[in-house]
Scaffold this motif. Structure first.
Motif, PDB file in Angstrom:
ATOM      1  N   GLY A 154       0.792  -1.217   0.000  1.00 14.18           N
ATOM      2  CA  GLY A 154       0.000   0.000   0.000  1.00 14.18           C
ATOM      3  C   GLY A 154       0.831   1.277   0.000  1.00 14.18           C
ATOM      4  O   GLY A 154       0.285   2.375  -0.003  1.00 14.18           O
ATOM      5  N   ASP A 155       2.149   1.142   0.032  1.00 15.11           N
ATOM      6  CA  ASP A 155       3.036   2.302   0.046  1.00 15.11           C
ATOM      7  C   ASP A 155       4.094   2.099  -1.025  1.00 15.11           C
ATOM      8  O   ASP A 155       4.491   0.975  -1.304  1.00 15.11           O
ATOM      9  CB  ASP A 155       3.700   2.434   1.426  1.00 15.11           C
ATOM     10  CG  ASP A 155       4.342   3.786   1.652  1.00 15.11           C
ATOM     11  OD1 ASP A 155       4.233   4.665   0.775  1.00 15.11           O
ATOM     12  OD2 ASP A 155       4.969   3.969   2.710  1.00 15.11           O
ATOM     13  N   CYS A 156       4.554   3.171  -1.619  1.00 12.64           N
ATOM     14  CA  CYS A 156       5.612   3.073  -2.635  1.00 12.64           C
ATOM     15  C   CYS A 156       6.829   3.893  -2.239  1.00 12.64           C
ATOM     16  O   CYS A 156       7.623   4.295  -3.090  1.00 12.64           O
ATOM     17  CB  CYS A 156       5.073   3.513  -4.001  1.00 12.64           C
ATOM     18  SG  CYS A 156       3.847   2.365  -4.670  1.00 12.64           S
ATOM     19  N   THR A 157       6.959   4.150  -0.931  1.00  9.42           N
ATOM     20  CA  THR A 157       8.102   4.890  -0.416  1.00  9.42           C
ATOM     21  C   THR A 157       8.878   3.998   0.540  1.00  9.42           C
ATOM     22  O   THR A 157       8.290   3.260   1.325  1.00  9.42           O
ATOM     23  CB  THR A 157       7.645   6.171   0.324  1.00  9.42           C
ATOM     24  OG1 THR A 157       6.959   7.000  -0.602  1.00  9.42           O
ATOM     25  CG2 THR A 157       8.823   6.936   0.903  1.00  9.42           C
ATOM     26  N   LEU A 158      10.183   4.078   0.462  1.00 13.06           N
ATOM     27  CA  LEU A 158      11.059   3.335   1.356  1.00 13.06           C
ATOM     28  C   LEU A 158      12.067   4.306   1.951  1.00 13.06           C
ATOM     29  O   LEU A 158      12.758   5.013   1.208  1.00 13.06           O
ATOM     30  CB  LEU A 158      11.791   2.224   0.588  1.00 13.06           C
ATOM     31  CG  LEU A 158      12.807   1.391   1.368  1.00 13.06           C
ATOM     32  CD1 LEU A 158      12.129   0.639   2.523  1.00 13.06           C
ATOM     33  CD2 LEU A 158      13.511   0.405   0.437  1.00 13.06           C
ATOM     34  N   VAL A 159      12.133   4.362   3.275  1.00  8.86           N
ATOM     35  CA  VAL A 159      13.079   5.223   3.972  1.00  8.86           C
ATOM     36  C   VAL A 159      14.205   4.353   4.514  1.00  8.86           C
ATOM     37  O   VAL A 159      13.957   3.346   5.184  1.00  8.86           O
ATOM     38  CB  VAL A 159      12.401   5.991   5.131  1.00  8.86           C
ATOM     39  CG1 VAL A 159      13.411   6.825   5.899  1.00  8.86           C
ATOM     40  CG2 VAL A 159      11.270   6.857   4.594  1.00  8.86           C
ATOM     41  N   VAL A 160      15.435   4.735   4.196  1.00  9.05           N
ATOM     42  CA  VAL A 160      16.611   4.020   4.687  1.00  9.05           C
ATOM     43  C   VAL A 160      17.628   5.032   5.193  1.00  9.05           C
ATOM     44  O   VAL A 160      17.592   6.203   4.826  1.00  9.05           O
ATOM     45  CB  VAL A 160      17.264   3.125   3.599  1.00  9.05           C
ATOM     46  CG1 VAL A 160      16.332   2.017   3.164  1.00  9.05           C
ATOM     47  CG2 VAL A 160      17.721   3.949   2.420  1.00  9.05           C
ATOM     48  N   ASP A 161      18.528   4.552   6.038  1.00  9.30           N
ATOM     49  CA  ASP A 161      19.636   5.371   6.503  1.00  9.30           C
ATOM     50  C   ASP A 161      20.906   4.905   5.810  1.00  9.30           C
ATOM     51  O   ASP A 161      21.119   3.695   5.628  1.00  9.30           O
ATOM     52  CB  ASP A 161      19.805   5.239   8.024  1.00  9.30           C
ATOM     53  CG  ASP A 161      18.631   5.850   8.787  1.00  9.30           C
ATOM     54  OD1 ASP A 161      18.108   6.894   8.332  1.00  9.30           O
ATOM     55  OD2 ASP A 161      18.244   5.279   9.819  1.00  9.30           O
ATOM     56  N   LEU A 162      21.732   5.852   5.430  1.00  9.61           N
ATOM     57  CA  LEU A 162      23.066   5.560   4.905  1.00  9.61           C
ATOM     58  C   LEU A 162      23.986   5.549   6.110  1.00  9.61           C
ATOM     59  O   LEU A 162      24.040   6.516   6.867  1.00  9.61           O
ATOM     60  CB  LEU A 162      23.482   6.637   3.898  1.00  9.61           C
ATOM     61  CG  LEU A 162      24.877   6.523   3.300  1.00  9.61           C
ATOM     62  CD1 LEU A 162      25.011   5.240   2.482  1.00  9.61           C
ATOM     63  CD2 LEU A 162      25.174   7.731   2.428  1.00  9.61           C
ATOM     64  N   THR A 163      24.652   4.436   6.315  1.00  9.99           N
ATOM     65  CA  THR A 163      25.511   4.312   7.484  1.00  9.99           C
ATOM     66  C   THR A 163      26.925   3.940   7.069  1.00  9.99           C
ATOM     67  O   THR A 163      27.127   3.243   6.079  1.00  9.99           O
ATOM     68  CB  THR A 163      24.947   3.274   8.481  1.00  9.99           C
ATOM     69  OG1 THR A 163      25.821   3.182   9.604  1.00  9.99           O
ATOM     70  CG2 THR A 163      24.806   1.900   7.848  1.00  9.99           C
ATOM     71  N   LEU A 164      27.884   4.402   7.864  1.00 12.85           N
ATOM     72  CA  LEU A 164      29.290   4.057   7.645  1.00 12.85           C
ATOM     73  C   LEU A 164      29.785   3.106   8.722  1.00 12.85           C
ATOM     74  O   LEU A 164      30.975   2.839   8.821  1.00 12.85           O
ATOM     75  CB  LEU A 164      30.146   5.339   7.616  1.00 12.85           C
ATOM     76  CG  LEU A 164      29.727   6.387   6.593  1.00 12.85           C
ATOM     77  CD1 LEU A 164      30.635   7.606   6.668  1.00 12.85           C
ATOM     78  CD2 LEU A 164      29.693   5.817   5.183  1.00 12.85           C
ATOM     79  N   LYS A 165      28.865   2.588   9.530  1.00 12.50           N
ATOM     80  CA  LYS A 165      29.195   1.665  10.615  1.00 12.50           C
ATOM     81  C   LYS A 165      29.790   0.382  10.062  1.00 12.50           C
ATOM     82  O   LYS A 165      29.357  -0.125   9.025  1.00 12.50           O
ATOM     83  CB  LYS A 165      27.924   1.350  11.409  1.00 12.50           C
ATOM     84  CG  LYS A 165      28.145   0.395  12.567  1.00 12.50           C
ATOM     85  CD  LYS A 165      26.841   0.111  13.286  1.00 12.50           C
ATOM     86  CE  LYS A 165      27.050  -0.956  14.340  1.00 12.50           C
ATOM     87  NZ  LYS A 165      25.790  -1.386  14.941  1.00 12.50           N
ATOM     88  N   ASP A 166      30.764  -0.161  10.764  1.00  8.66           N
ATOM     89  CA  ASP A 166      31.395  -1.422  10.374  1.00  8.66           C
ATOM     90  C   ASP A 166      30.576  -2.575  10.951  1.00  8.66           C
ATOM     91  O   ASP A 166      30.466  -2.726  12.148  1.00  8.66           O
ATOM     92  CB  ASP A 166      32.829  -1.473  10.911  1.00  8.66           C
ATOM     93  CG  ASP A 166      33.557  -2.737  10.515  1.00  8.66           C
ATOM     94  OD1 ASP A 166      33.029  -3.523   9.719  1.00  8.66           O
ATOM     95  OD2 ASP A 166      34.674  -2.945  11.015  1.00  8.66           O
TER      96      ASP A 166
END
Length: 170
Positions: A154-166
């Motif tokens: 029902g949604d066409c949006t995806l929120v993600v975080d860009l991370t530099l964590k190892d």
């Protein structure tokens, strides 16, 4: 037998089997489908899975809709999704950058965009460490997964975080 028109020496149509791996939103179906004559594989997929025109079908990691397959191919990987495109919002530090991708786009391809000059322009050292992660998750998204897998129905949006964590050491 003539391999170009699927007709046998007797003039009858030859049935060929195609192995199809289909990612439908959050699940994977593996089918062996018969394709005869002029019938398009996409029509056979829709009929077999009982999915209508509200699902868009793409070949995995390709932007154009899947219409037909090369008759010589015996294996095809496709993504069926209700969204024609996914709005990916990539958050990094205090910023958020949106970009539209097909649901068949891999996390790896989206990550390449996020670290490029088109988004956050990370230097090569940071870009090599970068991952995309769902907000609040403990592990990054697998790079070989497709974005459509993580879009809620029902949604066409995806929120993600860009991370530099190892993440290599748990």
């Amino acid at each position: 037998m003539n391999p170009h028109n699927n007709q046998s020496m007797e003039g009858g149509l030859v049935e060929e089997a195609v192995h199809v791996e289909i990612e439908i939103e959050d699940r994977i179906e593996v089918l062996t489908l018969p394709v005869t004559g002029e019938v398009e594989l996409v029509d056979v997929i829709r009929e077999k899975l009982k999915i209508g025109e509200d699902f868009h079908i793409f070949e995995r990691n390709r932007d154009e809709p899947f219409k037909h397959h090369d008759r010589g191919r015996k294996h095809v990987r496709v993504v069926a999704h209700r969204c024609h495109q996914v709005k990916l919002d990539v958050r990094f530090e205090q910023h958020s950058k949106p970009h539209h991708f097909k649901p068949s786009t891999t996390v790896f391809k989206a990550l390449q965009w996020a670290v490029s000059k088109h988004a956050y322009d990370l230097d090569p050292t940071n870009a090599a460490k970068a991952n995309l992660i769902l907000p609040g998750a403990d592990a990054p998204l697998p790079r070989e997964d497709v974005l459509g897998k993580y879009v809620k129905p029902g949604d066409c949006t995806l929120v993600v975080d860009l991370t530099l964590k190892d993440f290599t050491n748990g």
